[in-house]
Design a protein around this motif. Structure first.
Motif, short mmCIF file in Angstrom:
data_model
loop_
_atom_site.label_atom_id
_atom_site.label_comp_id
_atom_site.label_asym_id
_atom_site.label_seq_id
_atom_site.Cartn_x
_atom_site.Cartn_y
_atom_site.Cartn_z
N GLU A 1 0.81 -1.23 0.00
CA GLU A 1 0.00 0.00 0.00
C GLU A 1 0.83 1.27 0.00
O GLU A 1 0.31 2.36 -0.26
CB GLU A 1 -0.91 0.04 1.24
N SER A 2 2.14 1.18 0.28
CA SER A 2 2.93 2.40 0.49
C SER A 2 4.30 2.29 -0.16
O SER A 2 4.91 1.20 -0.19
CB SER A 2 3.09 2.66 1.99
N TYR A 3 4.79 3.44 -0.66
CA TYR A 3 6.15 3.50 -1.20
C TYR A 3 7.19 3.73 -0.11
O TYR A 3 8.39 3.64 -0.36
CB TYR A 3 6.26 4.61 -2.24
N HIS A 4 6.74 4.07 1.09
CA HIS A 4 7.69 4.33 2.18
C HIS A 4 7.40 3.40 3.35
O HIS A 4 6.34 2.75 3.42
CB HIS A 4 7.60 5.80 2.62
N THR A 5 8.36 3.33 4.27
CA THR A 5 8.23 2.46 5.41
C THR A 5 7.15 2.95 6.36
O THR A 5 6.76 4.13 6.34
CB THR A 5 9.57 2.35 6.16
N THR A 6 6.65 2.06 7.20
CA THR A 6 5.64 2.40 8.19
C THR A 6 6.18 2.08 9.58
O THR A 6 7.09 1.25 9.72
CB THR A 6 4.35 1.60 7.95
N PRO A 7 5.64 2.71 10.62
CA PRO A 7 6.14 2.44 11.99
C PRO A 7 6.08 0.97 12.37
O PRO A 7 6.93 0.48 13.12
CB PRO A 7 5.22 3.29 12.86
N GLU A 8 5.07 0.26 11.85
CA GLU A 8 4.92 -1.15 12.20
C GLU A 8 6.08 -2.00 11.69
O GLU A 8 6.31 -3.11 12.19
CB GLU A 8 3.60 -1.69 11.65
N MET A 9 6.81 -1.53 10.70
CA MET A 9 7.88 -2.31 10.10
C MET A 9 9.17 -2.23 10.91
O MET A 9 10.12 -2.97 10.65
CB MET A 9 8.13 -1.85 8.66
N GLY A 10 9.23 -1.31 11.87
CA GLY A 10 10.35 -1.24 12.79
C GLY A 10 11.66 -0.80 12.14
O GLY A 10 11.69 -0.22 11.05
N VAL A 11 12.76 -1.13 12.82
CA VAL A 11 14.07 -0.65 12.41
C VAL A 11 14.51 -1.29 11.09
O VAL A 11 15.20 -0.65 10.27
CB VAL A 11 15.12 -0.92 13.51
N HIS A 12 14.12 -2.54 10.84
CA HIS A 12 14.52 -3.18 9.59
C HIS A 12 13.92 -2.46 8.38
O HIS A 12 14.58 -2.29 7.34
CB HIS A 12 14.09 -4.65 9.59
N GLY A 13 12.68 -2.04 8.51
CA GLY A 13 12.07 -1.29 7.42
C GLY A 13 12.76 0.05 7.20
O GLY A 13 12.95 0.48 6.06
N MET A 14 13.15 0.70 8.29
CA MET A 14 13.85 1.99 8.17
C MET A 14 15.20 1.82 7.48
O MET A 14 15.58 2.63 6.64
CB MET A 14 14.03 2.60 9.56
N ILE A 15 15.92 0.75 7.82
CA ILE A 15 17.24 0.53 7.22
C ILE A 15 17.12 0.27 5.73
O ILE A 15 17.84 0.84 4.91
CB ILE A 15 17.96 -0.63 7.94
N GLU A 16 16.19 -0.63 5.37
CA GLU A 16 16.02 -0.97 3.95
C GLU A 16 15.52 0.24 3.17
O GLU A 16 16.02 0.53 2.06
CB GLU A 16 15.05 -2.14 3.81
N PHE A 17 14.55 0.97 3.71
CA PHE A 17 14.02 2.14 3.00
C PHE A 17 15.08 3.23 2.89
O PHE A 17 15.18 3.92 1.87
CB PHE A 17 12.78 2.67 3.72
N GLY A 18 15.92 3.37 3.93
CA GLY A 18 16.99 4.36 3.88
C GLY A 18 17.97 4.07 2.76
O GLY A 18 18.44 4.98 2.08
N ASN A 19 18.26 2.79 2.56
CA ASN A 19 19.18 2.42 1.47
C ASN A 19 18.55 2.72 0.12
O ASN A 19 19.24 3.14 -0.82
CB ASN A 19 19.54 0.94 1.58
N ARG A 20 17.23 2.52 0.00
CA ARG A 20 16.55 2.86 -1.25
C ARG A 20 16.61 4.36 -1.52
O ARG A 20 16.80 4.79 -2.66
CB ARG A 20 15.10 2.38 -1.20
N LEU A 21 16.46 5.15 -0.46
CA LEU A 21 16.54 6.61 -0.64
C LEU A 21 17.94 7.03 -1.08
O LEU A 21 18.09 7.96 -1.89
CB LEU A 21 16.17 7.32 0.67
N LEU A 22 18.95 6.35 -0.56
CA LEU A 22 20.32 6.68 -0.95
C LEU A 22 20.54 6.45 -2.44
O LEU A 22 21.34 7.15 -3.08
CB LEU A 22 21.31 5.85 -0.13
#
Length: 314
Positions: free
Chosen positions: A53-74
């Motif tokens: 449903e989303s192109y960005h990470t959600t709070p429910e995805m936790g730190v792993h989602g933030m790390i993976e999404f951060g790499n995509r932003l890079l």
């Protein structure tokens, strides 16, 4: 018809942008390794979206989602730098020969590498696809290095600085270096750092494939040491210096590799080894480039001022 306006880019700015492109592409290799080493490879479980449903990470995805999404932003940041380099090359007057194809290759290599990264997610981190993702990054780094070297060289013919047999030996060393990188991805694919707890391994025996990798490293170091003495024997000081740097980088990388193997692959050392792989590639290319040099075109061979295009008036 309104005359066109040109916005020339200084050679210094172009060189700095090209150098920044190398650094950015090395950085994304290291951050990509951090994604795998923290088991965040499926932090965003799909692609190109992060969730269905989303192109960005959600709070429910936790730190792993933030790390993976951060790499995509890079990846977007690296792409912006590549675009800036391409635009700078297009604005360059006069433009060195061969510069534009390299800039296009680097720019197109970013989305190609991103697509392969997306396939790794869609295949649940298939180890062979993960290895291809790493090798695609190495190819982009090589193109970025070639682009940067083209910006620091005069726009003249490339002339050899060492005899033909030594150029062949340098090329053979480069091929062995690339082979070591490829086999290194097989070692990684057989090891414990899969990027996710449920990701498959490639099925190769870790001890056996690690021995094959180590044998390749020994061969590479031997060839590189031989190049140092061979270049010195023919008085190719610049080439000998580049080969010596390559040996030093290889020894450092080899030390990290052995320590990480006998300490059961701690994440920090694996990340350092990934950075070392990039440095080995760059040092290998620097050695290869040192076997030739471009010399400025003699004044009598340059186009006369009348034959050069005159910038349009504003």
């Amino acid at each position: 018809m309104k005359p066109s306006v040109r916005f020339p880019v200084s050679p210094t700015l172009l060189r700095r942008l090209a150098y920044a492109s190398i650094i950015a592409n090395v950085a994304i290799v290291v951050t990509g390794g951090a994604v795998r080493l923290t088991a965040s490879g499926l932090g965003c479980p799909t692609w190109p979206r992060c969730t269905d449903e989303s192109y960005h990470t959600t709070p429910e995805m936790g730190v792993h989602g933030m790390i993976e999404f951060g790499n995509r932003l890079l990846t977007f940041a690296v792409g912006v730098i590549a675009l800036a380099v391409l635009l700078a090359v297009l604005a360059q007057r006069p433009r060195p020969r061969g510069l534009l194809p390299l800039a296009i290759a680097v720019f197109l290599g970013i989305p190609a590498q991103a697509v392969i990264g997306g396939i790794t997610v869609l295949t649940d981190l298939n180890p062979w696809v993960v290895g291809l993702h790493f090798l695609a990054s190495m190819a982009v780094i090589a193109a970025a290095y070639a682009l940067w070297r083209r910006t620091v060289e005069p726009d003249g013919p490339a002339m050899p600085t060492v005899p033909a047999p030594l150029r062949t030996l340098a090329l053979l060393t480069t091929v062995v270096s690339a082979t070591v990188l490829v086999v290194g991805t097989w070692v990684t694919g057989s090891g414990p750092h899969a990027g996710d707890k449920g990701a498959a391994r490639n099925g190769l025996d870790p001890e056996s494939i690690s021995q094959v990798h180590a044998d390749g490293v020994f061969l590479l170091i031997g060839l590189s040491v031989a190049l140092v003495f061979a270049f010195r024997a023919v008085g190719a000081t610049r080439a000998a210096r580049a080969a010596a740097v390559l040996v030093a980088v290889e020894l450092g990388q080899g030390l990290i590799g052995f320590v990480q193997y006998f300490t059961h692959l701690p994440g920090a050392l694996v990340a350092a080894h990934m950075l070392g792989s990039c440095l080995v590639l760059l040092a290998t290319l620097a050695m290869l480039w040192s076997t030739r040099e471009r010399r400025p075109v003699a004044p009598e061979n340059r186009p006369s001022p009348a034959a050069e295009p005159v910038p349009a008036a504003v």
